[in-house]
Scaffold this active site. Structure first.
Site, mmCIF file in Angstrom:
data_model
loop_
_atom_site.group_PDB
_atom_site.id
_atom_site.type_symbol
_atom_site.label_atom_id
_atom_site.label_comp_id
_atom_site.label_asym_id
_atom_site.label_seq_id
_atom_site.Cartn_x
_atom_site.Cartn_y
_atom_site.Cartn_z
ATOM 1 N N ARG A 40 17.493 -2.141 5.536
ATOM 2 C CA ARG A 40 16.006 -1.341 5.503
ATOM 3 C C ARG A 40 16.053 -0.239 3.934
ATOM 4 N NH1 ARG A 40 12.794 3.288 7.572
ATOM 5 N NH2 ARG A 40 10.555 2.621 6.411
ATOM 6 N N HIS A 44 14.021 -0.757 1.055
ATOM 7 C CA HIS A 44 13.035 -0.066 0.120
ATOM 8 C C HIS A 44 13.872 0.149 -1.329
ATOM 9 C CE1 HIS A 44 10.511 2.197 3.724
ATOM 10 N NE2 HIS A 44 11.309 0.498 3.749
ATOM 11 N N ASN A 70 10.302 7.112 2.943
ATOM 12 C CA ASN A 70 11.530 6.963 3.657
ATOM 13 C C ASN A 70 11.114 8.531 3.498
ATOM 14 O OD1 ASN A 70 12.728 4.660 2.191
ATOM 15 N ND2 ASN A 70 11.875 5.681 0.114
ATOM 16 N N HIS A 170 12.792 -6.852 11.589
ATOM 17 C CA HIS A 170 12.520 -5.698 12.870
ATOM 18 C C HIS A 170 12.713 -6.469 14.388
ATOM 19 C CE1 HIS A 170 9.415 -3.803 10.356
ATOM 20 N NE2 HIS A 170 10.601 -3.126 9.838
#
Ligand code: HEM
Ligand code: CA
Ligand code: CA
Length: 320
Positions: A40, A44, A70, A170
């Site tokens: 992740r 990001h 975040n 996910h």
């Protein structure tokens, strides 16, 4: 964009992948979620000024760590620090923090039972973070499929295969109650539930996240195989067991071109893995710094002191 290469560190730091894998495996003994958290971070990072490790900079004014998507959510920074520390002793000033995130992502997927692939390398670390961009570029859990697609387009990814394949991440990791409770209690603002949420699953989620309860309680993004990287994320979507609105929409948006891709990945895990690898490589290529742009940070949390000095020298010179 100069080309990245999987052999970039072959001469300068041949053990880079083993070093990262060792730290990852150690960390995952006490934190089975760490691999998910690291991939992740890479996502990001890449969606904000490209894959330049901007997300790792500690910067009270402009840091991305405090951006809405975040803050109290992105994690794993200490493990990146640990990887960087070992790499600095094995091959000083050589491996960028941006490449650490890319390699750690691949190793995390592989460790969880997913595909492994040759990671293109040679990214350089940026000199700035951008909180505003982090707030605007990263997709939100309640956004429409259209809005999410346009955020993928904005960074040069495609709106169907990349969106669906990368959402497949996910298949592991956790989410906090506040990211999906509106689906349980207040979907359209009238105390209703999301009609695309399986009622048994809804019941279970309501136990974990009671109305008015602690929004930071964690649950599994994939209720069937929470720590395994597999195609269950997609079979879950087919029976309305996607946790986030953004997940379920891939299958439940009427007429969407994402539906047939979900069905394909649900039926064929190999097809998912192949697309996932391609999409990860595309994501890892977003607006790169290569060659002599940027720098190789010695500490992932801060721009190198020498770079700051030469910066201010430039400013001094140009102001004389
Ligand atoms: C498509 C739009 C996406 C949305 C709206 C989204 C949103 C979210 C949200 C809300 C969470 C839970 C955060 C929390 O509760 O603190 C999450 C977790 C996660 N996301 Fe996404 N995400 C998206 C795409 C992606 C992509 C492209 C990847 C990686 C390729 C990814 C990997 C992950 C992982 C692995 C976790 C679990 C992290 C952990 O356990 O620490 N997501 N995402
Ligand atoms: Ca970045
Ligand atoms: Ca899974």
């Amino acid at each position: 964009n100069a080309q990245l290469s999987p052999t970039f560190y072959d001469e300068t730091c041949p053990n880079v992948t083993n070093i990262i894998r060792d730290v990852l495996m150690n960390a995952s003994l006490s934190d089975p979620r760490i691999g998910a958290s690291l991939i992740r971070l890479h996502f990001h990072d890449c969606f904000v000024q490209g894959c330049d490790a901007s997300i790792l900079l500690d910067d009270p004014a402009n840091g991305e760590k405090e951006a809405l998507p975040n803050n109290n959510s992105a994690r794993g920074y200490e493990v990146v620090d640990a990887m960087k520390a070992v790499l600095e002793s094995a091959c000083p000033n050589t491996v960028s923090c941006a490449d650490i995130l890319a390699i750690a992502s691949e190793e995390s997927v592989c460790l969880a039972g997913g595909p492994s692939w040759a990671v293109p390398l040679g990214r350089r670390d940026g000199l700035t973070a951008n909180r505003t961009l982090a707030n605007s570029n990263l997709p939100g859990f309640n956004e429409s499929l259209e809005a999410i697609k346009s955020k993928f387009t904005a960074v040069g990814l495609d709106t169907s295969t990349d969106v669906v394949a990368l959402s497949g991440a996910h298949t592991f990791g956790r989410a906090q109650c506040f990211t999906f409770t509106s689906r349980l209690y207040n979907f359209t603002g009238e105390g209703d539930t999301d009609p695309t949420l399986n009622t048994t699953y809804l019941e279970a989620l309501s136990q974990i996240c009671p109305q008015g309860g602690n929004g930071s309680v964690l649950t599994d993004l994939d209720p069937t195989t929470p720590d395994a990287f597999d195609s269950n994320y997609f079979t879950n979507l087919q029976v309305n067991r996607g946790l986030l609105r953004s997940d379920q929409q891939l299958f439940s948006t009427e007429g969407a071109d994402t539906i047939e891709i979900v069905n394909r990945f649900a039926a064929n895990q190999t097809a998912f893995f192949e697309s996932f690898v391609e999409s990860m490589i595309r994501m890892g290529n977003i607006s790169l710094l290569t060659g002599t742009a940027g720098e190789i940070r010695t500490n992932c949390r801060a721009v190198n002191a020498a770079t700051i000095r030469s910066y201010s020298d430039d400013v001094l010179v140009s102001s004389i």
